[in-house]
Design a protein around this motif. Sequence first.
Motif, PDB file in Angstrom:
ATOM      1  N   LEU A  18       0.871  -1.193   0.000  1.00 33.83           N
ATOM      2  CA  LEU A  18       0.000   0.000   0.000  1.00 33.83           C
ATOM      3  C   LEU A  18       0.897   1.228   0.000  1.00 33.83           C
ATOM      4  O   LEU A  18       1.521   1.543   1.009  1.00 33.83           O
ATOM      5  N   TYR A  19       0.974   1.905  -1.150  1.00 36.50           N
ATOM      6  CA  TYR A  19       1.916   3.024  -1.257  1.00 36.50           C
ATOM      7  C   TYR A  19       1.459   3.972  -2.364  1.00 36.50           C
ATOM      8  O   TYR A  19       0.519   3.684  -3.109  1.00 36.50           O
ATOM      9  N   CYS A  20       2.181   5.097  -2.478  1.00 36.75           N
ATOM     10  CA  CYS A  20       1.932   6.058  -3.536  1.00 36.75           C
ATOM     11  C   CYS A  20       3.126   5.984  -4.486  1.00 36.75           C
ATOM     12  O   CYS A  20       4.278   6.009  -4.015  1.00 36.75           O
ATOM     13  N   ASP A  21       2.892   5.873  -5.788  1.00 38.54           N
ATOM     14  CA  ASP A  21       4.004   5.657  -6.712  1.00 38.54           C
ATOM     15  C   ASP A  21       4.644   6.969  -7.174  1.00 38.54           C
ATOM     16  O   ASP A  21       5.029   7.122  -8.331  1.00 38.54           O
ATOM     17  N   GLY A  22       4.757   7.917  -6.261  1.00 39.42           N
ATOM     18  CA  GLY A  22       5.434   9.178  -6.565  1.00 39.42           C
ATOM     19  C   GLY A  22       5.704   9.914  -5.274  1.00 39.42           C
ATOM     20  O   GLY A  22       5.278   9.475  -4.207  1.00 39.42           O
TER      21      GLY A  22
ATOM     22  N   GLU B 103      -9.558   2.397  16.355  1.00 41.66           N
ATOM     23  CA  GLU B 103      -8.388   1.706  15.792  1.00 41.66           C
ATOM     24  C   GLU B 103      -8.292   1.958  14.293  1.00 41.66           C
ATOM     25  O   GLU B 103      -9.306   2.254  13.656  1.00 41.66           O
ATOM     26  N   ALA B 104      -7.068   1.856  13.775  1.00 43.42           N
ATOM     27  CA  ALA B 104      -6.865   2.110  12.345  1.00 43.42           C
ATOM     28  C   ALA B 104      -5.631   1.385  11.840  1.00 43.42           C
ATOM     29  O   ALA B 104      -4.714   1.084  12.611  1.00 43.42           O
ATOM     30  N   MET B 105      -5.636   1.115  10.524  1.00 46.81           N
ATOM     31  CA  MET B 105      -4.430   0.613   9.864  1.00 46.81           C
ATOM     32  C   MET B 105      -4.306   1.280   8.497  1.00 46.81           C
ATOM     33  O   MET B 105      -5.320   1.531   7.850  1.00 46.81           O
ATOM     34  N   GLY B 106      -3.083   1.582   8.100  1.00 44.80           N
ATOM     35  CA  GLY B 106      -2.891   2.242   6.813  1.00 44.80           C
ATOM     36  C   GLY B 106      -1.510   1.983   6.240  1.00 44.80           C
ATOM     37  O   GLY B 106      -0.730   1.176   6.764  1.00 44.80           O
ATOM     38  N   GLY B 107      -1.219   2.690   5.166  1.00 48.05           N
ATOM     39  CA  GLY B 107       0.055   2.537   4.452  1.00 48.05           C
ATOM     40  C   GLY B 107       1.235   2.693   5.393  1.00 48.05           C
ATOM     41  O   GLY B 107       1.202   3.450   6.354  1.00 48.05           O
ATOM     42  N   GLY B 108       2.276   1.937   5.101  1.00 46.21           N
ATOM     43  CA  GLY B 108       3.488   1.956   5.939  1.00 46.21           C
ATOM     44  C   GLY B 108       4.122   0.590   6.010  1.00 46.21           C
ATOM     45  O   GLY B 108       5.213   0.420   5.548  1.00 46.21           O
ATOM     46  N   LEU B 109       3.388  -0.376   6.512  1.00 46.39           N
ATOM     47  CA  LEU B 109       2.110  -0.273   7.199  1.00 46.39           C
ATOM     48  C   LEU B 109       2.253   0.443   8.546  1.00 46.39           C
ATOM     49  O   LEU B 109       3.290   0.361   9.187  1.00 46.39           O
ATOM     50  N   THR B 110       1.188   1.123   8.923  1.00 48.54           N
ATOM     51  CA  THR B 110       1.071   1.700  10.257  1.00 48.54           C
ATOM     52  C   THR B 110      -0.233   1.205  10.842  1.00 48.54           C
ATOM     53  O   THR B 110      -1.190   0.957  10.108  1.00 48.54           O
ATOM     54  N   TRP B 111      -0.295   1.042  12.138  1.00 52.93           N
ATOM     55  CA  TRP B 111      -1.572   0.735  12.782  1.00 52.93           C
ATOM     56  C   TRP B 111      -1.529   1.163  14.249  1.00 52.93           C
ATOM     57  O   TRP B 111      -0.456   1.344  14.824  1.00 52.93           O
TER      58      TRP B 111
END
Length: 323
Positions: free
Chosen positions: A196-200, A308-316
Amino acid sequence: MAIVSRIIGTGSHLPDKVLTNVELSKMVDTTDDWIIDRTGIRERRICKEGETTSVLALQAAENALEAAGITAQDIDQVIVATTTPDSTFPSTATKVQAMLGMDHGFAFDVQAVCSGFIFALSIADNAIRAGQSKRILVIGSEVFSRIIDWTDRTTCVLFGDGAGAVVVEAQEVADDQKVGILSTHLHSDGKLREILYCDGGPGSTATTGHVRMLGREVFRHAVTNLAAVANEALEANGLEAKDLDWLVPHQANKRILDGTAKKLGLREDQVVITLDRHANTSAASIPLALDEAVRDGRIKEGQYVLTEAMGGGLTWGSALIRW
Ligand code: UT7
């Protein structure tokens, strides 16, 4: 006596423009049924030209200040959690600080993608407990529509724009009085960047890039990590899931929300859901959901609220709050 952080006001703001699944099905090869069945999303809000992260953040912040019965002059720190800042620099938070007419205190952005609000809340809680600040505006604001590849059906159906904010205040309470933000729990694993990332980015391609995601992989980690970090918060406070009144999760996918609630043994009506109308607004989703549930009277003083949350990184991460 001890210093604790209490949320004394919430606010939110959504752009007017609604984009439905049916409208999306005319843009990419998808259907209303597929999106509802696989994600629970029915529609999302999309910013118009000129409507930026700081514009949404300002509205949410003003609503939170009004709810708290204070003004920006009473705030000494502004934190904006965002992945879609107005500019590479300066931070969106300093822009919001100026828009609020503040000529004191300090402001900065936090970047932890969809976990950004939990990370920002944790920083605010620590700053208050350390005596650095008395009242902090914690804002999650995103214009994810600007970093979406609108030709990629695997991601473009998932996200929306919006902002939410809370005012966190230092309060002195008796040592045994367990109120406010009880604890926060943060994690990341940079080895999982590729799913899960941004390609720029400004320092690599000098472009903003677009969201790229291996959905199934992210889903798998979300189900495991979110239940674990929720239990971590309960254990740290000597509580059990049955003590909880509300779960206010990051709104990524209804199946993830249901899976986490089921693992914790919570009823469906204890989970605050905005996903159907907002889609995934990244760092804004938790404060948006909090504001909805506070304003409609579901969340009441004295209740236990787990986010609670999880996202790009990953981070949570998670935060357990006694409202
Ligand atoms: O907030 C940050 C964290 N993000 C998340 O937590 C997201 C986690 N992931 C998810 O929510 C889900 O994995 C998705 C909603 C992204 C995808 O759902 P899925 O059930 O995992 O579907 P899939 O990726 O396994 O794809 C199943 C099928 C594929 O077709 P084939 O290969 O089986 O023929 C996809 O190409 O569905 C297809 N597909 C679509 N079909 C219609 C993928 N996207 C779409 C679409 N419309 N929009």
